[in-house]
Design a protein around this motif. Structure first.
Motif, PDB file in Angstrom:
ATOM      1  N   ASP A  19       0.871  -1.172   0.000  1.00 36.81           N
ATOM      2  CA  ASP A  19       0.000   0.000   0.000  1.00 36.81           C
ATOM      3  C   ASP A  19       0.910   1.224   0.000  1.00 36.81           C
ATOM      4  O   ASP A  19       1.583   1.509   0.985  1.00 36.81           O
ATOM      5  CB  ASP A  19      -0.892  -0.002   1.243  1.00 36.81           C
ATOM      6  N   LEU A  20       0.947   1.940  -1.113  1.00 31.07           N
ATOM      7  CA  LEU A  20       1.837   3.094  -1.267  1.00 31.07           C
ATOM      8  C   LEU A  20       1.122   4.417  -1.015  1.00 31.07           C
ATOM      9  O   LEU A  20       1.690   5.485  -1.240  1.00 31.07           O
ATOM     10  CB  LEU A  20       2.445   3.086  -2.670  1.00 31.07           C
ATOM     11  N   THR A  21      -0.113   4.353  -0.509  1.00 28.10           N
ATOM     12  CA  THR A  21      -0.925   5.551  -0.296  1.00 28.10           C
ATOM     13  C   THR A  21      -0.212   6.597   0.549  1.00 28.10           C
ATOM     14  O   THR A  21      -0.212   7.777   0.208  1.00 28.10           O
ATOM     15  CB  THR A  21      -2.262   5.173   0.379  1.00 28.10           C
ATOM     16  N   ILE A  37      11.592   7.596  -5.323  1.00 30.85           N
ATOM     17  CA  ILE A  37      11.645   6.324  -4.609  1.00 30.85           C
ATOM     18  C   ILE A  37      11.033   6.497  -3.223  1.00 30.85           C
ATOM     19  O   ILE A  37      10.979   7.600  -2.682  1.00 30.85           O
ATOM     20  CB  ILE A  37      13.078   5.765  -4.500  1.00 30.85           C
ATOM     21  N   ALA A  38      10.575   5.379  -2.669  1.00 35.55           N
ATOM     22  CA  ALA A  38      10.035   5.350  -1.313  1.00 35.55           C
ATOM     23  C   ALA A  38      10.454   4.023  -0.685  1.00 35.55           C
ATOM     24  O   ALA A  38      10.520   2.996  -1.360  1.00 35.55           O
ATOM     25  CB  ALA A  38       8.520   5.478  -1.332  1.00 35.55           C
ATOM     26  N   PHE A  39      10.741   4.058   0.599  1.00 33.65           N
ATOM     27  CA  PHE A  39      11.084   2.856   1.360  1.00 33.65           C
ATOM     28  C   PHE A  39       9.842   2.450   2.144  1.00 33.65           C
ATOM     29  O   PHE A  39       9.388   3.188   3.012  1.00 33.65           O
ATOM     30  CB  PHE A  39      12.267   3.143   2.287  1.00 33.65           C
ATOM     31  N   VAL A  40       9.289   1.280   1.807  1.00 30.89           N
ATOM     32  CA  VAL A  40       8.028   0.845   2.393  1.00 30.89           C
ATOM     33  C   VAL A  40       8.129  -0.616   2.812  1.00 30.89           C
ATOM     34  O   VAL A  40       8.395  -1.491   1.975  1.00 30.89           O
ATOM     35  CB  VAL A  40       6.861   1.007   1.379  1.00 30.89           C
ATOM     36  N   GLU A  41       7.941  -0.882   4.086  1.00 31.94           N
ATOM     37  CA  GLU A  41       7.894  -2.240   4.638  1.00 31.94           C
ATOM     38  C   GLU A  41       9.076  -3.111   4.215  1.00 31.94           C
ATOM     39  O   GLU A  41       8.924  -4.287   3.894  1.00 31.94           O
ATOM     40  CB  GLU A  41       6.581  -2.916   4.237  1.00 31.94           C
ATOM     41  N   ALA A  45      10.221   1.193  -3.490  1.00 35.91           N
ATOM     42  CA  ALA A  45       9.299   1.448  -4.600  1.00 35.91           C
ATOM     43  C   ALA A  45       9.872   2.580  -5.442  1.00 35.91           C
ATOM     44  O   ALA A  45      10.454   3.525  -4.912  1.00 35.91           O
ATOM     45  CB  ALA A  45       7.924   1.832  -4.066  1.00 35.91           C
ATOM     46  N   MET A  46       9.702   2.481  -6.757  1.00 35.43           N
ATOM     47  CA  MET A  46      10.184   3.519  -7.671  1.00 35.43           C
ATOM     48  C   MET A  46       9.045   3.872  -8.624  1.00 35.43           C
ATOM     49  O   MET A  46       8.356   2.987  -9.127  1.00 35.43           O
ATOM     50  CB  MET A  46      11.381   3.009  -8.472  1.00 35.43           C
TER      51      MET A  46
END
Length: 79
Positions: A19-21, A37-41, A45-46
């Motif tokens: 869930d990238l919300t 980019i995002a660091f999630v769990e 993510a890119m």
């Protein structure tokens, strides 16, 4: 559908569907910031910052490391 160690459903047998919300997206200070980019769990993510509602690529930490090392080594340079 199986679950990952994070409890998220596994989409392809390898990575969870994240869930990238509420992800905190980061852009480079150089260039125009099209790639974010995002660091999630525990995953990376890119996405294309010009189309933030579009799909995101999901990398495991090992895949991300290989990508970064390849970029540093010039593996993706255009000739």
């Amino acid at each position: 559908m199986a679950e990952s160690t994070t409890g998220q459903p596994v989409a392809d047998g390898k990575k969870p569907k994240l869930d990238l919300t509420d992800a905190e997206w980061l852009s480079s200070k150089e260039g125009n910031g099209d790639v974010q980019i995002a660091f999630v769990e525990g995953y990376i993510a890119m996405r294309d910052g010009r189309h933030p509602d579009g799909p995101a690529l999901i990398f495991t930490p090992a895949e991300w490391r290989a990508f970064v090392l390849g970029a540093r080594d010039g593996e993706f340079d255009l000739t």
